[in-house]
Scaffold this motif. Structure first.
Motif, PDB file in Angstrom:
ATOM      1  N   GLN A   1       0.705  -1.507   0.169  1.00  0.00           N
ATOM      2  CA  GLN A   1      -0.434   0.203   0.047  1.00  0.00           C
ATOM      3  C   GLN A   1       0.581   1.000  -0.101  1.00  0.00           C
ATOM      4  N   VAL A   2       0.622   2.256  -1.268  1.00  0.00           N
ATOM      5  CA  VAL A   2       1.657   3.339  -0.711  1.00  0.00           C
ATOM      6  C   VAL A   2       0.646   4.158  -0.017  1.00  0.00           C
ATOM      7  N   GLN A   3       1.932   4.746   0.980  1.00  0.00           N
ATOM      8  CA  GLN A   3       1.802   6.045   2.158  1.00  0.00           C
ATOM      9  C   GLN A   3       2.493   7.054   1.555  1.00  0.00           C
ATOM     10  N   LEU A   4       2.536   8.351   2.190  1.00  0.00           N
ATOM     11  CA  LEU A   4       2.620   9.459   1.928  1.00  0.00           C
ATOM     12  C   LEU A   4       2.846  10.323   3.157  1.00  0.00           C
ATOM     13  N   VAL A   5       4.065  10.160   3.375  1.00  0.00           N
ATOM     14  CA  VAL A   5       3.468  10.786   5.435  1.00  0.00           C
ATOM     15  C   VAL A   5       4.909  12.415   5.777  1.00  0.00           C
ATOM     16  N   GLU A   6       4.572  13.291   5.689  1.00  0.00           N
ATOM     17  CA  GLU A   6       4.653  14.668   5.741  1.00  0.00           C
ATOM     18  C   GLU A   6       4.356  15.504   7.706  1.00  0.00           C
ATOM     19  N   SER A   7       5.454  15.665   7.281  1.00  0.00           N
ATOM     20  CA  SER A   7       5.867  16.128   8.631  1.00  0.00           C
ATOM     21  C   SER A   7       7.005  17.270   8.813  1.00  0.00           C
ATOM     22  N   GLY A   8       6.950  18.042   9.576  1.00  0.00           N
ATOM     23  CA  GLY A   8       7.986  19.185   9.489  1.00  0.00           C
ATOM     24  C   GLY A   8       7.219  20.666   9.341  1.00  0.00           C
ATOM     25  N   GLY A   9       6.248  20.629   9.115  1.00  0.00           N
ATOM     26  CA  GLY A   9       5.038  21.767   9.776  1.00  0.00           C
ATOM     27  C   GLY A   9       4.906  22.646  11.201  1.00  0.00           C
ATOM     28  N   GLY A  10       5.133  23.586  11.135  1.00  0.00           N
ATOM     29  CA  GLY A  10       4.861  24.563  12.151  1.00  0.00           C
ATOM     30  C   GLY A  10       4.422  26.042  11.877  1.00  0.00           C
ATOM     31  N   LEU A  11       4.690  26.564  12.720  1.00  0.00           N
ATOM     32  CA  LEU A  11       4.688  28.423  13.007  1.00  0.00           C
ATOM     33  C   LEU A  11       5.662  28.888  13.035  1.00  0.00           C
TER      34      LEU A  11
END
Length: 122
Positions: free
Chosen positions: A1-11
């Protein structure tokens, strides 16, 4: 199963930097890209990178401030964002395509991550 997981966003304050990450799993893609969508706006293309070879493409408005890169060993694509401006505030999405050539339209991408919020204050 294909998964793309983003992280690193913020203020972050205007002029600051953030690095977004997109961890990809599943099949090998042709290219991965970053899009963004500000409130009340259409989702827009930011930058893309070829999984094999690593060549990149970014819109003129992003060049010089945003850099896309990848780490094949970690199956991860990054978006380094410098000199951030309030107008960069948006949800940033990672997307993957099996298609050849550079692709800039939302409908040309096969898989999407859930998005990560970036908020730039003045």
């Amino acid at each position: 199963q294909v998964q793309l997981v983003e992280s690193g966003g913020g203020l972050v304050q205007a002029g600051g930097s953030l690095r977004l990450s997109c961890a990809a799993s599943g099949r090998t893609f042709s290219s991965l890209a970053w899009f963004r969508q500000g409130q009340g706006k259409e989702r827009e293309f930011v930058a893309a990178i070829r999984w094999s070879g690593g060549s990149t493409y970014a819109t003129d408005s992003m060049k010089g401030r945003f850099t896309i890169s990848r780490d094949n060993a970690k199956n991860t694509v990054y978006l380094q964002m410098n000199s951030l401006k309030p107008e960069d505030t948006a949800v940033y999405y990672c997307a993957a395509t099996y298609g050849s050539g550079w692709r800039f339209r939302v409908r040309e991408y096969d898989y999407w991550g859930q998005g990560t919020q970036v908020t730039v204050t003045s």
